[in-house]
Motif scaffolding. Structure first.
Motif, PDB file in Angstrom:
ATOM      1  N   TYR A   1       0.873  -1.161   0.000  1.00 11.63           N
ATOM      2  CA  TYR A   1       0.000   0.000   0.000  1.00 11.63           C
ATOM      3  C   TYR A   1       0.918   1.221   0.000  1.00 11.63           C
ATOM      4  CZ  TYR A   1      -4.416  -2.450   0.971  1.00 11.63           C
ATOM      5  OH  TYR A   1      -5.534  -3.231   0.891  1.00 11.63           O
ATOM      6  N   TYR A   2       0.387   2.344  -0.462  1.00 11.52           N
ATOM      7  CA  TYR A   2       1.203   3.546  -0.572  1.00 11.52           C
ATOM      8  C   TYR A   2       0.479   4.721   0.077  1.00 11.52           C
ATOM      9  CZ  TYR A   2       3.690   0.774  -4.073  1.00 11.52           C
ATOM     10  OH  TYR A   2       4.394  -0.219  -4.711  1.00 11.52           O
ATOM     11  N   GLN A   3       1.168   5.412   1.000  1.00 13.61           N
ATOM     12  CA  GLN A   3       0.580   6.603   1.622  1.00 13.61           C
ATOM     13  C   GLN A   3       1.233   7.844   1.029  1.00 13.61           C
ATOM     14  OE1 GLN A   3       0.843   7.160   5.933  1.00 13.61           O
ATOM     15  NE2 GLN A   3      -1.212   8.056   5.861  1.00 13.61           N
ATOM     16  N   PRO A   4       0.406   8.747   0.486  1.00  8.00           N
ATOM     17  CA  PRO A   4       0.963   9.933  -0.179  1.00  8.00           C
ATOM     18  C   PRO A   4       1.559  10.936   0.809  1.00  8.00           C
ATOM     19  CG  PRO A   4      -1.289   9.480  -0.899  1.00  8.00           C
ATOM     20  CD  PRO A   4      -1.043   8.647   0.310  1.00  8.00           C
ATOM     21  N   LYS A   5       2.485  11.731   0.287  1.00  5.39           N
ATOM     22  CA  LYS A   5       3.043  12.897   0.978  1.00  5.39           C
ATOM     23  C   LYS A   5       2.799  14.095   0.072  1.00  5.39           C
ATOM     24  CE  LYS A   5       7.053  10.765   1.325  1.00  5.39           C
ATOM     25  NZ  LYS A   5       8.469  10.447   1.623  1.00  5.39           N
ATOM     26  N   ALA A   6       2.534  15.258   0.688  1.00  5.30           N
ATOM     27  CA  ALA A   6       2.254  16.451  -0.111  1.00  5.30           C
ATOM     28  C   ALA A   6       2.912  17.663   0.509  1.00  5.30           C
ATOM     29  CB  ALA A   6       0.749  16.683  -0.239  1.00  5.30           C
ATOM     30  N   ASN A   7       3.200  18.650  -0.332  1.00  2.92           N
ATOM     31  CA  ASN A   7       3.750  19.916   0.129  1.00  2.92           C
ATOM     32  C   ASN A   7       2.697  20.638   0.965  1.00  2.92           C
ATOM     33  OD1 ASN A   7       4.098  23.028  -0.307  1.00  2.92           O
ATOM     34  ND2 ASN A   7       6.094  22.140  -0.759  1.00  2.92           N
ATOM     35  N   LEU A   8       3.092  21.100   2.157  1.00  2.00           N
ATOM     36  CA  LEU A   8       2.131  21.735   3.062  1.00  2.00           C
ATOM     37  C   LEU A   8       1.586  23.047   2.504  1.00  2.00           C
ATOM     38  CD1 LEU A   8       3.777  21.012   6.516  1.00  2.00           C
ATOM     39  CD2 LEU A   8       1.347  20.684   5.999  1.00  2.00           C
ATOM     40  N   LEU A   9       2.373  23.750   1.708  1.00  2.00           N
ATOM     41  CA  LEU A   9       1.943  25.049   1.196  1.00  2.00           C
ATOM     42  C   LEU A   9       1.064  24.906  -0.041  1.00  2.00           C
ATOM     43  CD1 LEU A   9       2.198  28.105   1.630  1.00  2.00           C
ATOM     44  CD2 LEU A   9       4.219  28.059   0.134  1.00  2.00           C
ATOM     45  N   THR A  10       1.521  24.099  -1.006  1.00  2.00           N
ATOM     46  CA  THR A  10       0.804  23.983  -2.280  1.00  2.00           C
ATOM     47  C   THR A  10      -0.145  22.791  -2.327  1.00  2.00           C
ATOM     48  OG1 THR A  10       2.509  22.587  -3.297  1.00  2.00           O
ATOM     49  CG2 THR A  10       2.813  24.986  -3.426  1.00  2.00           C
ATOM     50  N   ARG A  11       0.031  21.839  -1.389  1.00  2.00           N
ATOM     51  CA  ARG A  11      -0.720  20.570  -1.351  1.00  2.00           C
ATOM     52  C   ARG A  11      -0.465  19.696  -2.575  1.00  2.00           C
ATOM     53  NH1 ARG A  11      -4.249  20.969   3.158  1.00  2.00           N
ATOM     54  NH2 ARG A  11      -3.132  22.482   4.438  1.00  2.00           N
ATOM     55  N   GLN A  12       0.608  19.976  -3.300  1.00  2.00           N
ATOM     56  CA  GLN A  12       0.993  19.116  -4.419  1.00  2.00           C
ATOM     57  C   GLN A  12       1.628  17.848  -3.882  1.00  2.00           C
ATOM     58  OE1 GLN A  12       3.934  20.749  -7.045  1.00  2.00           O
ATOM     59  NE2 GLN A  12       3.763  19.100  -8.556  1.00  2.00           N
ATOM     60  N   VAL A  13       1.255  16.710  -4.441  1.00  2.00           N
ATOM     61  CA  VAL A  13       1.811  15.436  -4.024  1.00  2.00           C
ATOM     62  C   VAL A  13       3.293  15.384  -4.388  1.00  2.00           C
ATOM     63  CG1 VAL A  13       1.734  12.932  -4.329  1.00  2.00           C
ATOM     64  CG2 VAL A  13      -0.393  14.223  -4.209  1.00  2.00           C
ATOM     65  N   THR A  14       4.132  15.049  -3.403  1.00  2.00           N
ATOM     66  CA  THR A  14       5.581  15.016  -3.625  1.00  2.00           C
ATOM     67  C   THR A  14       6.148  13.603  -3.639  1.00  2.00           C
ATOM     68  OG1 THR A  14       5.928  15.292  -1.243  1.00  2.00           O
ATOM     69  CG2 THR A  14       5.925  17.288  -2.597  1.00  2.00           C
ATOM     70  N   GLY A  15       5.357  12.636  -3.221  1.00  2.00           N
ATOM     71  CA  GLY A  15       5.833  11.250  -3.202  1.00  2.00           C
ATOM     72  C   GLY A  15       4.900  10.371  -2.386  1.00  2.00           C
ATOM     73  N   VAL A  16       5.285   9.130  -2.233  1.00  2.00           N
ATOM     74  CA  VAL A  16       4.506   8.177  -1.442  1.00  2.00           C
ATOM     75  C   VAL A  16       5.465   7.315  -0.627  1.00  2.00           C
ATOM     76  CG1 VAL A  16       2.575   8.054  -3.078  1.00  2.00           C
ATOM     77  CG2 VAL A  16       4.495   6.459  -3.306  1.00  2.00           C
ATOM     78  N   GLU A  17       4.950   6.764   0.449  1.00  2.00           N
ATOM     79  CA  GLU A  17       5.714   5.804   1.242  1.00  2.00           C
ATOM     80  C   GLU A  17       5.129   4.417   1.037  1.00  2.00           C
ATOM     81  OE1 GLU A  17       6.997   4.718   5.870  1.00  2.00           O
ATOM     82  OE2 GLU A  17       5.854   6.542   5.453  1.00  2.00           O
ATOM     83  N   ALA A  18       5.975   3.452   0.701  1.00  2.00           N
ATOM     84  CA  ALA A  18       5.529   2.070   0.486  1.00  2.00           C
ATOM     85  C   ALA A  18       5.416   1.362   1.828  1.00  2.00           C
ATOM     86  CB  ALA A  18       6.517   1.336  -0.421  1.00  2.00           C
ATOM     87  N   LEU A  19       4.269   0.753   2.073  1.00  2.00           N
ATOM     88  CA  LEU A  19       3.997   0.064   3.334  1.00  2.00           C
ATOM     89  C   LEU A  19       3.555  -1.358   3.034  1.00  2.00           C
ATOM     90  CD1 LEU A  19       1.992   2.998   4.953  1.00  2.00           C
ATOM     91  CD2 LEU A  19       4.341   2.313   5.519  1.00  2.00           C
ATOM     92  N   ILE A  20       4.243  -2.330   3.624  1.00  2.00           N
ATOM     93  CA  ILE A  20       3.947  -3.735   3.335  1.00  2.00           C
ATOM     94  C   ILE A  20       2.664  -4.164   4.029  1.00  2.00           C
ATOM     95  CG2 ILE A  20       5.330  -4.641   5.261  1.00  2.00           C
ATOM     96  CD1 ILE A  20       6.178  -6.943   3.336  1.00  2.00           C
ATOM     97  N   ARG A  21       1.874  -4.952   3.335  1.00  2.00           N
ATOM     98  CA  ARG A  21       0.643  -5.522   3.864  1.00  2.00           C
ATOM     99  C   ARG A  21       0.644  -7.021   3.557  1.00  2.00           C
ATOM    100  NH1 ARG A  21       0.796  -1.335   6.041  1.00  2.00           N
ATOM    101  NH2 ARG A  21      -0.788   0.325   6.127  1.00  2.00           N
ATOM    102  N   TRP A  22      -0.072  -7.771   4.387  1.00  2.00           N
ATOM    103  CA  TRP A  22      -0.106  -9.229   4.217  1.00  2.00           C
ATOM    104  C   TRP A  22      -1.535  -9.703   4.197  1.00  2.00           C
ATOM    105  CZ3 TRP A  22       1.083 -13.171   8.645  1.00  2.00           C
ATOM    106  CH2 TRP A  22       1.020 -14.476   8.134  1.00  2.00           C
ATOM    107  N   HIS A  23      -1.937 -10.264   3.058  1.00  2.00           N
ATOM    108  CA  HIS A  23      -3.262 -10.869   2.949  1.00  2.00           C
ATOM    109  C   HIS A  23      -3.081 -12.376   3.076  1.00  2.00           C
ATOM    110  CE1 HIS A  23      -7.174 -12.125   1.353  1.00  2.00           C
ATOM    111  NE2 HIS A  23      -7.582 -10.922   1.712  1.00  2.00           N
ATOM    112  N   CYS A  24      -3.340 -12.881   4.279  1.00  2.00           N
ATOM    113  CA  CYS A  24      -3.084 -14.290   4.573  1.00  2.00           C
ATOM    114  C   CYS A  24      -4.351 -15.116   4.392  1.00  2.00           C
ATOM    115  CB  CYS A  24      -2.577 -14.428   6.016  1.00  2.00           C
ATOM    116  SG  CYS A  24      -2.316 -16.134   6.549  1.00  2.00           S
ATOM    117  N   PRO A  25      -4.326 -16.153   3.557  1.00  2.00           N
ATOM    118  CA  PRO A  25      -5.490 -17.029   3.410  1.00  2.00           C
ATOM    119  C   PRO A  25      -5.895 -17.610   4.766  1.00  2.00           C
ATOM    120  CG  PRO A  25      -3.854 -17.504   1.723  1.00  2.00           C
ATOM    121  CD  PRO A  25      -3.207 -16.559   2.681  1.00  2.00           C
ATOM    122  N   GLY A  26      -7.139 -17.438   5.119  1.00  2.00           N
ATOM    123  CA  GLY A  26      -7.632 -17.941   6.405  1.00  2.00           C
ATOM    124  C   GLY A  26      -7.558 -16.929   7.529  1.00  2.00           C
TER     125      GLY A  26
END
Length: 433
Positions: A187-212
């Motif tokens: 999953y990716y959480q965005p980051k944005a410039n506080l003044l312009t609110r333009q997206v500057t990047g994202v942080e990759a976050l690992i998730r696990w979808h486990c059967p069961g």
């Protein structure tokens, strides 16, 4: 006497010790059918296997020396193992499983192949608050429980502990299979410039979808990955997948998106980490400056020659570096000055109560001023309200990350979100012009 001394040392030094009772399964049948000579040979074989599976400081009941594994029988087909300085119940379970695994290989006696298994009972001291007789009684009861469960297994005396260890080892096994079966996703959480609110990047976050199990929260499995060393394999996958996703976004015509990836201590110490990052960037065609590696403050404080070498190699490669969760460790200004780091991330714990909490406001003000003076970009984590964003923007903080902007999203939801954000930014820019 040996057990009494070991228990006393454990109590005095506040260390954990474990007592095992190991009883061979169906020994009487082998002894009666093949004869006592075959039974004696089997006991000798078991003693050799146990000795080879134990550390030199472990002892297998009574012997005057404890600098090597010494073996004895309590009687019949029962052995006892004492483990000193055990780190946790899980560690004791791993030793028990090692003993069981060591006995799996069949023993050749004459023309017969004899398959050996054992039932193990385990009690822990001083976790189990008992005296010497109670320790022996509990371990014996746990051993008989193992026999009742079907033999060739181990059991702890405590039901709660049994359940805890079983769940932990089950989770570890599931994680090993998850890596083999590609059950992880990002999953990716965005980051944005506080003044312009333009997206500057994202942080990759690992998730696990486990059967069961469904979607397993990261706080349930990240620490297990770290402790078992599986984080090296999982982390390598994260780096490759994050770079591949950048390439996919480029191919879809989105503006260049920078991605941040978290690194753990085990990953940083791995000898092939730099080569992995370099090769991944080459294979995906991603510019190194678009990848940012986030390291915790406490990890960067480990001022080892190895760490410095890896960080220097990343700088040469052109990859950006960030200090994550800043403020939770004990960095000194002098040390921060020596670090060639691009980004400083203010920990969410100092953002949650802004701007009302005076102490947090003072800390945030100091961190922003310090980071700016050192030429670092400042990112605030956990921004959830407009008041927090406005306060941080007034301080001169560069970027924000948090639910005010967006929660972490899978690529299929984030891609249209990014496209919409880019369109809105273009419209705002044109109207301002």
């Amino acid at each position: 006497e040996n057990l009494a001394r070991t228990m006393e040392r454990a109590r005095r030094n506040n260390k954990l010790m474990a007592l095992f009772f190991l009883d061979l399964d169906r020994f009487k049948l082998i002894n009666d059918s093949l004869g006592h000579e075959a039974g004696d040979r089997m006991l000798q074989h078991v003693a050799e296997v146990l000795a080879s599976c134990l550390r030199g400081t472990d002892s297998v009941l009574v012997g005057p020396r404890t600098d090597r594994a010494t073996l004895s029988r309590l009687g019949g087909d029962e052995f006892t193992v004492m483990l000193e300085d055990v780190g946790s119940a899980e560690d004791a379970a791993l030793v028990a499983q090692r003993l069981l695994d060591g006995l799996v290989k069949p023993l050749k006696i004459g023309d017969e192949e004899v398959h050996i298994s054992a039932s193990i009972g385990i009690s822990l001291y001083p976790m189990d608050e008992v005296d010497l007789d109670g320790m022996i009684r509990n371990t014996d009861m746990a051993m008989y429980r193992s026999k009742a469960l079907g033999r060739s297994t181990y059991s702890f005396f405590s039901d709660d502990l049994n359940a805890s260890v079983s769940a932990r080892l089950s989770l570890e096994g599931s994680l090993r299979r998850a890596i083999e079966r590609n059950e992880f996703c990002l999953y990716y959480q965005p980051k944005a410039n506080l003044l312009t609110r333009q997206v500057t990047g994202v942080e990759a976050l690992i998730r696990w979808h486990c059967p069961g199990r469904g979607m397993v929260p990261p706080d349930r499995f990240i620490s297990v990955l770290e402790e078992t060393g599986l984080i090296v394999q999982a982390g390598a996958w994260v780096i490759r997948e994050a770079c591949a996703q950048m390439a996919r976004w480029d191919a879809q015509g989105l503006p260049p998106i920078n991605v941040a990836v978290n690194l753990s201590a085990r990953q940083l110490r791995h000898p092939h980490l730099v080569a992995l990052v370099r090769d991944t960037l080459c294979e995906t065609g991603i510019e190194p400056r678009r990848l940012e590696l986030e390291l915790t403050e406490s990890l960067l404080m480990e001022d080892t020659e190895g760490n410095r070498g890896v960080l220097a190699a990343f700088r040469t490669l052109g990859v950006r570096l960030a200090i994550d969760d800043f403020g939770t460790g004990h960095s000194s200004l002098a040390y921060l000055r020596r670090l060639d780091v691009d980004t400083l991330k203010i920990d969410r714990s100092f953002v949650m109560q802004l701007p009302a909490h005076a102490e947090d406001a003072a800390i945030a003000t100091a961190v922003v001023a310090m980071g700016k003076s050192l030429g670092m970009k400042i990112v605030a984590e956990g921004v959830e309200t407009p008041a927090q964003a406005d306060f941080l923007c007034a301080l001169g903080c560069n970027d924000m990350q948090g639910w005010l902007l967006s929660k972490a999203l899978p690529p299929e939801l984030l891609t249209p979100w990014l496209a919409a954000q880019h369109k809105e930014h273009l419209q705002r820019t044109q109207s301002q012009r």
